[in-house]
Design an enzyme around this catalytic site. Sequence first.
Site, mmCIF file in Angstrom:
data_model
loop_
_atom_site.group_PDB
_atom_site.id
_atom_site.type_symbol
_atom_site.label_atom_id
_atom_site.label_comp_id
_atom_site.label_asym_id
_atom_site.label_seq_id
_atom_site.Cartn_x
_atom_site.Cartn_y
_atom_site.Cartn_z
ATOM 1 N N SER A 1 0.834 -1.208 0.000
ATOM 2 C CA SER A 1 0.000 0.000 0.000
ATOM 3 C C SER A 1 0.861 1.246 0.000
ATOM 4 O O SER A 1 0.357 2.329 -0.294
ATOM 5 C CB SER A 1 -0.847 0.060 1.267
ATOM 6 O OG SER A 1 -1.562 -1.105 1.448
ATOM 7 N N HIS B 1 -1.490 -3.101 -7.019
ATOM 8 C CA HIS B 1 -2.181 -2.753 -5.770
ATOM 9 C C HIS B 1 -3.671 -3.050 -5.924
ATOM 10 O O HIS B 1 -4.413 -2.271 -6.508
ATOM 11 C CB HIS B 1 -1.919 -1.258 -5.478
ATOM 12 C CG HIS B 1 -2.428 -0.783 -4.155
ATOM 13 N ND1 HIS B 1 -2.620 0.554 -3.875
ATOM 14 C CD2 HIS B 1 -2.774 -1.453 -3.027
ATOM 15 C CE1 HIS B 1 -3.073 0.667 -2.637
ATOM 16 N NE2 HIS B 1 -3.168 -0.525 -2.107
ATOM 17 N N GLU C 1 -4.484 -0.632 -8.976
ATOM 18 C CA GLU C 1 -3.570 0.500 -9.172
ATOM 19 C C GLU C 1 -2.208 -0.108 -9.522
ATOM 20 O O GLU C 1 -1.636 -0.840 -8.715
ATOM 21 C CB GLU C 1 -3.502 1.323 -7.874
ATOM 22 C CG GLU C 1 -2.714 2.610 -7.999
ATOM 23 C CD GLU C 1 -2.658 3.404 -6.683
ATOM 24 O OE1 GLU C 1 -2.680 2.803 -5.588
ATOM 25 O OE2 GLU C 1 -2.561 4.641 -6.758
HETATM 26 N N1 LIG Z 1 -5.802 -5.086 4.017
HETATM 27 C C1 LIG Z 1 -6.015 -4.160 3.094
HETATM 28 O O1 LIG Z 1 -7.086 -3.524 3.056
HETATM 29 C C2 LIG Z 1 -4.973 -3.887 2.039
HETATM 30 C C3 LIG Z 1 -5.366 -3.216 0.863
HETATM 31 C C4 LIG Z 1 -4.417 -3.018 -0.153
HETATM 32 C C5 LIG Z 1 -3.107 -3.462 0.032
HETATM 33 N N2 LIG Z 1 -2.746 -4.091 1.191
HETATM 34 C C6 LIG Z 1 -1.368 -4.572 1.322
HETATM 35 O O2 LIG Z 1 -1.366 -5.981 1.128
HETATM 36 C C7 LIG Z 1 -0.313 -6.579 1.873
HETATM 37 C C8 LIG Z 1 -0.892 -7.659 2.779
HETATM 38 O O3 LIG Z 1 -1.833 -7.075 3.638
HETATM 39 P P1 LIG Z 1 -2.938 -7.960 4.397
HETATM 40 O O4 LIG Z 1 -3.935 -6.998 4.933
HETATM 41 O O5 LIG Z 1 -3.361 -9.092 3.538
HETATM 42 O O6 LIG Z 1 -2.049 -8.525 5.615
HETATM 43 P P2 LIG Z 1 -2.333 -9.797 6.554
HETATM 44 O O7 LIG Z 1 -1.688 -9.502 7.847
HETATM 45 O O8 LIG Z 1 -3.793 -10.163 6.520
HETATM 46 O O9 LIG Z 1 -1.539 -10.985 5.808
HETATM 47 C C9 LIG Z 1 -0.152 -10.999 5.661
HETATM 48 C C10 LIG Z 1 0.285 -12.448 5.525
HETATM 49 O O10 LIG Z 1 1.680 -12.446 5.192
HETATM 50 C C11 LIG Z 1 2.230 -13.597 5.808
HETATM 51 N N3 LIG Z 1 3.697 -13.498 5.847
HETATM 52 C C12 LIG Z 1 4.466 -12.780 6.714
HETATM 53 N N4 LIG Z 1 5.774 -12.994 6.435
HETATM 54 C C13 LIG Z 1 5.823 -13.836 5.364
HETATM 55 C C14 LIG Z 1 6.898 -14.441 4.619
HETATM 56 N N5 LIG Z 1 8.161 -14.196 4.921
HETATM 57 N N6 LIG Z 1 6.576 -15.265 3.606
HETATM 58 C C15 LIG Z 1 5.274 -15.530 3.309
HETATM 59 N N7 LIG Z 1 4.228 -14.990 3.978
HETATM 60 C C16 LIG Z 1 4.503 -14.162 4.994
HETATM 61 C C17 LIG Z 1 1.569 -13.641 7.161
HETATM 62 O O11 LIG Z 1 1.676 -14.935 7.768
HETATM 63 C C18 LIG Z 1 0.129 -13.280 6.804
HETATM 64 O O12 LIG Z 1 -0.637 -14.437 6.520
HETATM 65 C C19 LIG Z 1 0.387 -5.439 2.622
HETATM 66 O O13 LIG Z 1 1.495 -5.032 1.871
HETATM 67 C C20 LIG Z 1 -0.695 -4.354 2.655
HETATM 68 O O14 LIG Z 1 -0.148 -3.047 2.719
HETATM 69 C C21 LIG Z 1 -3.648 -4.323 2.195
#
Ligand SMILES: NC(=O)c1ccc[n+]([C@@H]2O[C@H](COP(=O)([O-])OP(=O)(O)OC[C@H]3O[C@@H](n4cnc5c(N)ncnc54)[C@H](O)[C@@H]3O)[C@@H](O)[C@H]2O)c1
Length: 296
Positions: A118, A139, A151
């Site tokens: 993000s 994104h 995006e």
């Molecule tokens: N949640 C949102 O609304 C949203 C929206 C757009 C973008 N994002 C982006 O998406 C990404 C993920 O966000 P999320 O909300 O899904 O997070 P989340 O915490 O739900 O999931 C993250 C996952 O990554 C895993 N992880 C951590 N280290 C790891 C590794 N070394 N290898 C493999 N897996 C690993 C964790 O175990 C977890 O399951 C982030 O970069 C966030 O900024 C999130």
Amino acid sequence: MKNICVIGAGTMGNGIAHVFAQTGFSVTLVDVSQEQLDRALATISKNLDRQVAKGSLTPEVKEKALAGIVTHTSIAAGVQNADLVVEAATENVDLKLTIFRQIDEHAPAACILASNTSSISITRIASVTKRPEHVIGMHFMNPVPVMKLVEIINGYATSAQVSAAIVELSRQLGKVPCVVNDYPGFIANRILMPMINEAIYSLYEGVAGVEEIDTVMKLGMAHPMGPLQLADFIGLDVCLSILNVLHDGFGNPKYAPCPLLVNMVTAKKLGVKSGEGFYTYTPGSKDLVVSPRFLK
Ligand SMILES: NC(=O)c1ccc[n+]([C@@H]2O[C@H](COP(=O)([O-])OP(=O)(O)OC[C@H]3O[C@@H](n4cnc5c(N)ncnc54)[C@H](O)[C@@H]3O)[C@@H](O)[C@H]2O)c1
């Protein structure tokens, strides 16, 4: 492209795996936690069932999609046949740089490496790989199967061919791609986060209450959700960290996070996920109840 590897099986990773599998791609889903992988498969299955019940998907497509997803706990094994890797692991710079070094080492030379970050610079992520022209931001928005936008962020070195390939791929997924350049917050968060911050400042300065601020934006601007409710939904810690990226990246005081937001994050009032932010959340209830803290 045929083989897609998704790294991270959390909120975004399971949604990204879902849309690729539903479109007919072979998906490898990687997470450090087997429990998280099992949970992700169960979530994908439940969400596909909902689409079948609505009639937007046939039961055959659902079964094919689920059968097209394999899971791994090792990045090296997960990326070895990938045409595209989409990284959606926890939002932490050091973690992402480590993951991209590993992907770069084990993925085929022609593989495109995308991040769903993000706020972290795509140029910075690309700089730790030996193929910066093959690194790009993809994104997706939450919830991924529902939200139309992707995006696409071109890093400083991203090649025009790679960018065009990701635009085409996003369309294949039924999404609407928008290509932007790599500067702090890209476009979505550069515009959204200052609006949320301004809403928090308005509350902090006593210009209006929680309900009034959200109602003005919902009924006056036709936003489906007010900015304070949206901040609770995104997570106040996530909002603070993105504002800090904007503030540090541009060095402009207009992005300074509101002290009220800083206080709430320090007090662990993070919004929906902690049960309290600008509103209070009771499991099983959909009522929007302003936190007693903000009642006059
Ligand atoms: N949640 C949102 O609304 C949203 C929206 C757009 C973008 N994002 C982006 O998406 C990404 C993920 O966000 P999320 O909300 O899904 O997070 P989340 O915490 O739900 O999931 C993250 C996952 O990554 C895993 N992880 C951590 N280290 C790891 C590794 N070394 N290898 C493999 N897996 C690993 C964790 O175990 C977890 O399951 C982030 O970069 C966030 O900024 C999130």
